[in-house]
Design a protein around this motif. Sequence first.
Motif, short mmCIF file in Angstrom:
data_model
loop_
_atom_site.label_atom_id
_atom_site.label_comp_id
_atom_site.label_asym_id
_atom_site.label_seq_id
_atom_site.Cartn_x
_atom_site.Cartn_y
_atom_site.Cartn_z
N TRP A 102 0.74 -1.18 -0.01
CA TRP A 102 -0.05 0.15 0.07
C TRP A 102 0.78 1.24 0.09
O TRP A 102 1.98 1.20 0.55
N GLN A 132 -3.41 3.86 -1.68
CA GLN A 132 -3.26 2.96 -2.84
C GLN A 132 -2.77 1.77 -2.78
O GLN A 132 -1.59 1.54 -2.36
N GLU A 133 -3.40 0.74 -3.51
CA GLU A 133 -2.83 -0.54 -3.76
C GLU A 133 -1.55 -0.73 -4.71
O GLU A 133 -1.93 0.07 -5.73
N LYS A 190 2.35 6.94 -10.70
CA LYS A 190 1.74 6.96 -9.46
C LYS A 190 2.61 8.15 -8.43
O LYS A 190 2.42 8.43 -7.25
#
Length: 497
Positions: A52, A56-57, A99
């Motif tokens: 994580w 967010q995964e 990300k």
Amino acid sequence: MKKKLLNGVKTLAITCRQFGDTGKGKFVDLFSEWADIIARGLGGDNCGHTSWYNGQELVTHLIPSGIRDDKNGKINLIGSGVVFNPKTAIDELLELAAKGISYDHLLIALNAKLITPADIVMDRIKEAAAGSGKIGSTGKGIGPTYADVPDRQGLIVNDLINSNFFFAKLKRHLENKARVLRNFDQELIKQILDHQSLSSGIYYNPQTIFDTEAIYEQYLIYGRELQPMITDTDDFMRQSLGKKNILLEGAQGDLLSVKHGTYPFVTSSDCTVAGLSEGVGLQKSDIDLSLGIIKGFYMSRVGCGPFPSELGRDESDKWCNGGQGNRQRELELYGQPPLNDPNEFLQGIALRQAGNEYGATTGRPRRVGWLDLPLLRYVLRFNSPDIILTKLDVLNDAEIIRICYQYEYCGPDFWLGNKRIKKGDEINEAIPYAEVLQHCRPLYSEFPGWQRSLAGCHSLEQLPPELKMILQFVVDQTGINPRIISIGADRDETIFV
Ligand code: IMP
């Protein structure tokens, strides 16, 4: 408590004592705070690490999950024992960048083994041709790439950045593979090469099977992008030994080891701590603390191969390996049966749902069953007894918990060297060969479940007496030394014993 466990430790290894998927990610995360270097040395993009980041995964297959801590200066390292798919690496790096996760300190072994499109085709075509003898491979080219090494046709990551030598090596490699592949279904080979994971057909040539020029050009592009990270990681690890805190992250599990697992239903690397150490350029004796993970008190297996304590046996194997099942379909067809369902197949589904035992990327159901002590005794032969038990909260609702303490052999006579195994024999320590294991009937001890939440338990003493009783039974039967007990996904749901 974590401090006490790590007292005097500079090199820590975390591997799995079952068939993989035991929740290693949580502990890599937990210990990466302590570590300066997080290294993996085995497998390739056949595994999935879930962690994580900012809520967010994050699922990575090739890049170590410690990459989230790159921003804190932690070094993540892909060791020389890894089989390396450069396309996966680039795709994952792009995803990290999207990300907002940095990878400034990522190192890639120059001598990691290079997965080529030919290795992937070989893996998939062999599985397709194997019929009922299939292994359940992930189809990522893992086996053929490892086999290339003793077969003296292997390529390494460093080849990607030496354009003058690379072409001839690649051409020879591809021609060797094409020679073998001519014996297989040519239409299927074309279909495999058309797949998006193999760059959608650009590597296919109808005459030679592989388009050497196209692969060469694309792989050189990968090499240029990766070159800043490519280095002699074996030397780096030796230089860091004893000076830096090193966390070695295993892949798969001992029972899938090509050397010690349930052969031939194994992956193609040695997933034990010995294989892991070697895969990062170290030795087993360099490890100060080796922790092995098991799930508390159940197990799972992905792919084919014997699994004596599997809930629902053949029905489960067929459902999980038939290629039709996934989480959603399972829910639609079977709903949410109770964990105490008298039908073992349905009980298996309940356990799978409670433990979220579905593939990280595919949603494929994992086969599940009770904790098997003969298999555990066997892996302890070549491992330290220090154990992490994970996912104990999964069994919170179970009325009865069963532990397989022994097998009864039910198959035809089997010679184990000069020793005859015959029908009716009791087996305490598993014999890892598939032809024996598939004929082993598990004998169970039954225990009452604790049937309550474990939330709020912060020490061994606070755990329910029913749970402690089962744990004590496992300790007495196998000699394990539980060091950590995990009762949930969060960091603070961790008990240091
Ligand atoms: P391969 O590693 O893709 O050749 O697959 C060989 C066997 O190992 C198959 O049964 C796979 O399902 C299993 N396997 C490979 N990687 C993993 C993993 O990360 N977790 C669990 N099983 C795995």
